[in-house]
Design an enzyme around this catalytic site. Structure first.
Site, PDB file in Angstrom:
ATOM      1  N   CYS A  37      23.287 -47.081 -56.688  1.00 33.60           N
ATOM      2  CA  CYS A  37      22.628 -47.502 -57.920  1.00 33.60           C
ATOM      3  C   CYS A  37      21.152 -47.773 -57.700  1.00 33.60           C
ATOM      4  O   CYS A  37      20.689 -48.905 -57.818  1.00 33.60           O
ATOM      5  CB  CYS A  37      23.331 -48.731 -58.459  1.00 33.60           C
ATOM      6  SG  CYS A  37      25.046 -48.357 -58.758  1.00 33.60           S
ATOM      7  N   GLY A  85       8.761 -38.884 -28.860  1.00 34.18           N
ATOM      8  CA  GLY A  85       7.911 -38.518 -29.986  1.00 34.18           C
ATOM      9  C   GLY A  85       7.775 -37.051 -30.316  1.00 34.18           C
ATOM     10  O   GLY A  85       7.218 -36.701 -31.353  1.00 34.18           O
TER      11      GLY A  85
HETATM   12  N1  LLP Z   1      10.511 -44.610 -27.238  1.00 36.61           N
HETATM   13  C1  LLP Z   1      10.174 -45.621 -28.050  1.00 36.61           C
HETATM   14  C2  LLP Z   1       9.606 -46.843 -27.478  1.00 36.61           C
HETATM   15  C3  LLP Z   1      10.369 -45.488 -29.439  1.00 36.61           C
HETATM   16  O1  LLP Z   1      10.025 -46.493 -30.234  1.00 36.61           O
HETATM   17  C4  LLP Z   1      10.922 -44.292 -29.956  1.00 36.61           C
HETATM   18  C5  LLP Z   1      11.151 -44.139 -31.390  1.00 36.61           C
HETATM   19  C6  LLP Z   1      11.269 -43.275 -29.056  1.00 36.61           C
HETATM   20  C7  LLP Z   1      11.045 -43.458 -27.707  1.00 36.61           C
HETATM   21  C8  LLP Z   1      11.897 -41.992 -29.490  1.00 36.61           C
HETATM   22  O2  LLP Z   1      11.088 -41.251 -30.322  1.00 36.61           O
HETATM   23  P1  LLP Z   1      11.521 -39.779 -30.767  1.00 36.61           P
HETATM   24  O3  LLP Z   1      11.528 -38.922 -29.512  1.00 36.61           O
HETATM   25  O4  LLP Z   1      12.850 -39.848 -31.376  1.00 36.61           O
HETATM   26  O5  LLP Z   1      10.480 -39.376 -31.709  1.00 36.61           O
HETATM   27  N2  LLP Z   1      13.459 -43.644 -38.047  1.00 36.61           N
HETATM   28  C9  LLP Z   1      12.338 -42.752 -37.874  1.00 36.61           C
HETATM   29  C10 LLP Z   1      11.905 -42.618 -36.445  1.00 36.61           C
HETATM   30  C11 LLP Z   1      11.616 -43.942 -35.753  1.00 36.61           C
HETATM   31  C12 LLP Z   1      11.201 -43.785 -34.331  1.00 36.61           C
HETATM   32  C13 LLP Z   1      11.179 -45.101 -33.644  1.00 36.61           C
HETATM   33  N3  LLP Z   1      10.865 -45.036 -32.262  1.00 36.61           N
HETATM   34  C14 LLP Z   1      12.703 -41.402 -38.502  1.00 36.61           C
HETATM   35  O6  LLP Z   1      13.802 -41.273 -39.033  1.00 36.61           O
HETATM   36  O7  LLP Z   1      11.884 -40.481 -38.494  1.00 36.61           O
END
Ligand code: LLP
Length: 430
Positions: free
Chosen positions: A348, A239
């Site tokens: 489109c 996150g």
């Molecule tokens: N762990 C779990 C259980 C998760 O669901 C996620 C991301 C992460 C770790 C990794 O999070 P990060 O470090 O990348 O923030 N498509 C969206 C982001 C979706 C995140 C989903 N879960 C975007 O493009 O911003």
């Protein structure tokens, strides 16, 4: 920090001019910097060096095998959310003992396969899932290592689509109910309780939600240990945000101090699931300007432009889906004249844009453009909408570059398709 820079009027990735990659591979193409990936992993690992920890790269951010291998070569594990990710992770050489499996909807075949492979732990998101894992483990005569993913009800202050740690979200088990489920799990012969898990959201740019969540998880871990459960892992999810425009996310050291501080004195290994922070700024989407045209809106000199490029929302969904900002940067130095424009793709839909009302150099057809910070949730969320083959992916290391995924060939667009036998063949000319 990343290794994309202007050098003698041209953008390079490490030692390779982006123009050379576009000439060799075509556009649109994702370009990743190996040095940036390694650097980011190194920083993240170092800031936790005072604490027993395991980094499990969240591969949903970018599941390319060369990216996974870059991290596993450095000692990383992987956070997976599907049987498909499990198979990719194993193919890229991830040891099963470093794989954690999250997700609210694990299917039976996925659970079986993960158990068979001997992953580190399942991050279980509901009582029913726990019961299913127990039943499958019994059938397979295995013990399933589990953590419960708890929902600490903390507001991560990020985009609603990517916030996960609030009561109203579908994720996890409410932290107050978790004790009951832990007690149930601890009595099952085919379940081995090994940890506690939590992930509150993505692209967090403040430290306080992490601190709040970690504090609540710590209180739970203390209670579980007092009850005699052998909690060996605390998985605090991913996150940590990055800079796309002008965000100032917490420094990795500040983040590590907050997390490590919350669990000090416990005999546990902290698991981290970073995705975006490792890969986001290590990749760009390279695209070429196809056409420019004035918008029909307004009149006269100040009129808005459309810059039509060969990448679209099927290649990079984030701007259309979340309204997210990605910097649009010319690959070769251009006139200083600025215009206001929408950067749009060939799809489109009016929702197909990479940037809106953006002040940009006055681009011309044929110009190469880099869409910055596209390494995370770029290719991984791409599709073939409008029957557009998925972009190629390239990895750069020093003065070398290699295609790490070829542009999707047209024949693959119809792979697996069959014409239904009841459809008339009349009218065919051959
Ligand atoms: N762990 C779990 C259980 C998760 O669901 C996620 C991301 C992460 C770790 C990794 O999070 P990060 O470090 O990348 O923030 N498509 C969206 C982001 C979706 C995140 C989903 N879960 C975007 O493009 O911003």
């Amino acid at each position: 920090m990343h290794h994309f820079a202007m050098k003698r009027g041209e953008m390079v990735c490490e030692g390779v001019p982006l123009g050379r990659i576009a000439d060799a591979v075509g556009t649109p193409v994702y370009v990743y910097s190996h040095a940036t990936l390694s650097h980011h992993y190194g920083v993240f690992d170092r800031v936790f060096s005072g604490t027993p920890h395991l980094i499990c790269y969240s591969m949903k951010a970018n599941p390319n095998g060369s990216i996974i291998r870059t991290f596993t070569n450095l000692g990383s594990g992987v956070d997976i959310v599907s049987g498909g990710e499990l198979s990719r992770a194993l193919a890229a050489g991830t040891p099963p003992s470093k794989i954690v499996y999250s997700g609210v909807g694990k299917m039976e075949w996925e659970i079986e396969e993960a158990l068979r492979r001997g992953i580190l732990m399942f991050n279980v998101e509901s009582r029913q899932e726990l019961e299913t894992i127990d039943a499958i483990a019994r059938k397979m005569r295995r013990r399933a290592p589990i953590a419960l993913r708890v929902n600490p009800d903390v507001d991560p202050k990020t985009h609603p689509y990517i916030s996960t740690g609030l009561k109203k979200n579908k994720f996890g088990i409410h932290i107050d109910q978790a004790i009951r489920d832990y007690e149930w799990a601890a009595r099952r012969r085919h379940i081995e309780v090994v940890g506690v898990d939590c992930h509150i959201g993505s692209q967090l740019t403040e430290i306080s939600p992490f601190v709040d969540a970690a504090g609540r998880v710590r209180a739970l871990v203390d209670r579980l240990i007092r009850k005699g459960l052998d909690i060996r892992f605390v998985d605090i999810g991913g996150g940590l945000g990055i800079t796309y425009e002008d965000e100032i996310p917490p420094d990795p050291r500040q983040y590590a101090d907050a997390i490590a501080g919350a669990f000090r004195g416990l005999p546990v290994t902290i698991i981290l699931e970073p995705g975006r922070v490792l890969v986001g700024n290590a990749g760009v989407l390279l695209t070429r300007m196809l056409y420019t045209k004035p918008s029909q809106e307004g009149a006269g000199k100040g009129k808005k432009q459309f810059f039509i490029v060969d990448a679209a929302m099927n290649d990079l969904a984030r701007p259309s889906l979340y309204g997210s900002y990605h910097a649009i940067v010319p690959v070769t130095k251009r006139t200083r004249r600025k215009v206001v424009a929408d950067v749009v793709g060939p799809i489109c839909e009016s929702g197909d844009f990479l940037a809106r009302d953006r002040e940009l150099p006055a681009f011309a057809a044929g110009d190469l453009v880099a869409v910055m910070s596209a390494g995370a949730y770029g290719f991984s969320m791409s599709s073939t909408y409008n029957s557009r083959p998925r972009a190629a992916e390239v990895m750069v290391s020093g003065s070398r570059f290699e295609v790490v995924r070829e542009r999707e060939p047209l024949r693959d667009l119809t792979r697996g398709e069959r014409t239904a036998s009841f459809l008339s063949r009349r009218g065919r000319t051959t």
